[in-house]
Scaffold this active site. Structure first.
Site, PDB file in Angstrom:
ATOM      1  CB  CYS A  52      14.374   2.666  68.392  1.00  0.00           C
ATOM      2  SG  CYS A  52      13.030   2.514  69.567  1.00  0.00           S
ATOM      3  CG  HIS A  62      17.318  23.341  76.579  1.00  0.00           C
ATOM      4  ND1 HIS A  62      16.799  24.224  77.479  1.00  0.00           N
ATOM      5  CD2 HIS A  62      16.284  22.661  76.068  1.00  0.00           C
ATOM      6  CE1 HIS A  62      15.490  24.078  77.509  1.00  0.00           C
ATOM      7  NE2 HIS A  62      15.154  23.135  76.662  1.00  0.00           N
ATOM      8  CD  GLU A  69       9.614   1.611  75.836  1.00  0.00           C
ATOM      9  OE1 GLU A  69      10.789   1.984  75.917  1.00  0.00           O
ATOM     10  OE2 GLU A  69       8.687   2.391  75.540  1.00  0.00           O
ATOM     11  CG  ASP A  97      12.494   2.287  79.252  1.00  0.00           C
ATOM     12  OD1 ASP A  97      12.980   2.570  80.363  1.00  0.00           O
ATOM     13  OD2 ASP A  97      12.036   3.144  78.477  1.00  0.00           O
TER      14      ASP A  97
END
Ligand code: PEP
Ligand code: MG
Length: 585
Positions: free
Chosen positions: A505, A192, A434, A458
């Protein structure tokens, strides 16, 4: 002077005085036995401390909801849920009765046990939740011991926070204007705090093992969130060099900032689109400041990860609407959840996978839990009226999956129609390419897609069979591999033959070393982390499409990634000022 090498999880360079922010209370926890007739009194002490902690968290939650995005505020909600959980309270009561120890010691024991269990898990997400458990139980302990927590919200001078692991609630509430950098012993890029540091644009390093024990408050530090270097009490010459580097870095950022309003266009007039990848909705404002053409990837699964649970339709609607409204007319691509793999939520039962990267992940998971997918799609479609929405499905492996996902989208639309809800009807729907099977059938998939976005993280992983998180084989993960170049060409050509956009991306899109080659292959849209945008834009504005086309043609003729790499290096040296490619990438 001492040097450390850490994991740069948020870019930037900072100097300043260390504030070692440690939880020292644990050493002062009293330990004593109690009699059975003291049990009620001890339990009542727990109940009143628990109530105080709950009230404090409710106030923080209300404040966070006013000041922050929904998903950040969700962290407090997750903490509240834990303190209010009756099963958890029962566990504490049971332990109090069997151990006959004072309640502080019982809480300390339980905190250690849960933390050890989470840390022993092979699942990075669960490991990173340890920090939340410690955070909640420390708050409770402070109430029991009547200890006033040191508040990072009240910082009145500039500091570099040095900590074992910064708790998310501290990161959310700290006085961000005073925190020049964050340095943590623990934590990874998906913690986080790392996510928040990036969102707040504060340089941060993680994985420094024992730095927090060795650094003292007041030590002078240099933090390099690009290279990962941390220098403690630098010698004069090192300090001077670092200051020079700092000036160069920010001067260069300043220069690059001048590109903000300029289009991503080559010298011979070929225009591409530069978009941003974001994980939390609060990052939308920063993407606008960076002058990008929209959001090419919003990783919606982070909404669940930040909240520590599945969020409902209304919560999702608010987060998506915030991004769409902030971006105005600029396109925003919301990707349905890519849960699984290394992004796990305990309640989804994804953690028992024998081979998570090849298993129940992304669209496979979503299609097997269509109610979760449909909720996401309903929230996205409803939010779509606030801006320029595009929806994207991750990890499509073939046409059947795409057809099923499109069917769920139609169901979501018809439900909304029946309920008379306002939503965006005509939304472009694209897919991530991907997986090698998708790359090889890109021509078929293009028939039913409005756009492609290539996920090279990926695609490289699955094409070369190299786990993207395994350092031992990371040398094999080469985007310059001829197999990857051939795949990219095939995907981009298939998209263009069917008249749809070919975007990217994956991290390759944000690395300026690859920009010319990707332009030459005909990529239409590059989407990347926000700090990379000006670097890539500068390369685009310095080259010609024609020359990049020749580079791509020659690269496709190479037989090894080394040859491609040398070819691109030579080309770059002759066509570009090489310093363009250094720093900040
Ligand atoms: C990718 O695989 O390149 C991608 C952008 O998706 P993620 O990194 O979220 O898997
Ligand atoms: Mg991916």
């Amino acid at each position: 002077m001492k040097k450390y090498s850490g994991n740069p999880v948020s870019p930037g360079i900072a100097f300043g005085k260390a504030l070692v922010y440690l939880d020292n209370n644990t050493s002062e926890i009293p330990c004593y036995s109690i009699q059975k007739n003291q049990l009620d009194a001890e339990w009542n002490r727990y109940l009143s401390a628990n109530n105080e902690a709950i009230e404090e968290l409710k106030a923080l939650n209300a404040q966070a909801k006013r000041d922050m995005s929904n998903e950040d505020a969700g962290i407090f909600e997750a903490h509240l849920m834990m303190l209010e959980d009756t099963e958890f309270q029962g566990q504490i009561k049971g332990r109090l009765e069997t151990s006959l120890q004072n309640i502080e010691w019982v809480i300390r024991d339980i905190s250690h046990e849960i933390s050890a269990m989470l840390m022993a898990s092979l699942d990075t997400y669960l490991q990173e939740r340890t920090v939340d458990v410690v955070d909640v139980l420390r708050r409770l302990m402070n109430k029991l011991l009547h200890v006033q927590r040191v508040s990072l919200a009240d910082l009145s001078e500039d500091v570099i926070l040095v900590c074992h692991e910064l708790l998310p609630s501290d990161a959310l509430t700290m006085n961000k204007a005073r925190v020049k950098a964050i340095v943590m012993d623990m934590g990874g890029a998906t913690s986080h705090t790392a996510i928040l540091a990036r969102a707040f644009e504060i340089p941060a390093l993680a994985g420094l093992s024992s730095a927090s024990e060795e650094i003292n408050t007041g030590d002078m530090l240099i933090v390099n969130g690009v290279s990962g270097e941390l220098i403690v009490n630098p010698e004069k010459s090192v300090q001077t060099m670092a200051e020079h580097e700092w000036k160069r870095y920010y001067k260069r950022l300043g220069e690059l900032g001048e590109l903000r309003g300029l289009p991503a266009e080559t010298r011979d007039g070929y225009r591409v689109s530069l978009k941003a990848n974001i994980e939390i909705s609060e990052e939308a404002e920063a993407t606008l400041r960076a002058g990008c053409d929209g959001i090419g990837l919003y990783r919606s699964e982070f909404l669940f990860l930040a909240a520590g649970r599945l969020t409902d339709e209304e919560e999702q609607f608010k987060a998506y609407s915030h991004v769409l409204k902030t971006m105005g007319n600029l396109p925003v691509t919301l990707r349905t959840a890519d849960a699984g793999g290394d992004k796990l939520l305990p309640e989804l039962g994804l953690s028992d996978e024998r081979n998570p990267l090849l298993g129940w992940r992304a669209i496979r998971f979503s299609l097997s839990r269509p109610e979760i997918l449909k909720t996401q799609l309903r929230a996205m479609l409803r939010a779509g009226v606030s801006g320029n929405l595009r929806i994207m499905f991750p990890m499509i492996s073939g046409i059947e999956e795409l057809e099923q996902a499109l069917a769920v989208l139609e169901e979501a639309k018809s439900e909304l129609r029946k309920q008379g809800k306002v939503f965006a009807e005509a939304v472009p729907v694209g897919i991530m390419i991907e997986i090698p099977s998708a790359a090889l059938t890109a021509d078929i998939l293009a028939e039913k897609s409005d756009f492609f976005s290539i996920g090279t993280n990926d695609l490289v992983q699955y094409t070369i069979a190299v786990d993207r998180g395994n350092e031992k084989v990371s040398y094999l993960a080469q985007p310059f591999h001829p197999a990857i170049l051939r795949s990219l060409k095939r995907i981009i050509d298939a998209a263009h033959e069917k008249g749809i956009t070919a975007a990217m991306c994956g991290e390759m899109a944000g690395n300026a070393s690859f920009t010319a080659l990707l332009l030459g292959l005909g990529l239409d849209e590059f989407s990347m982390n926000v700090p990379a945008i000006p670097h890539v834009k500068q390369v685009i504005r310095s080259v010609t499409k024609e020359s990049c086309g020749r580079l791509a043609k020659n690269a496709l003729g190479c037989t090894s990634y080394r040859d491609v790499s040398s070819l691109v290096e030579d080309w770059t040296r002759s066509e570009l000022d090489i310093s363009y490619l250094s720093g900040g990438l």
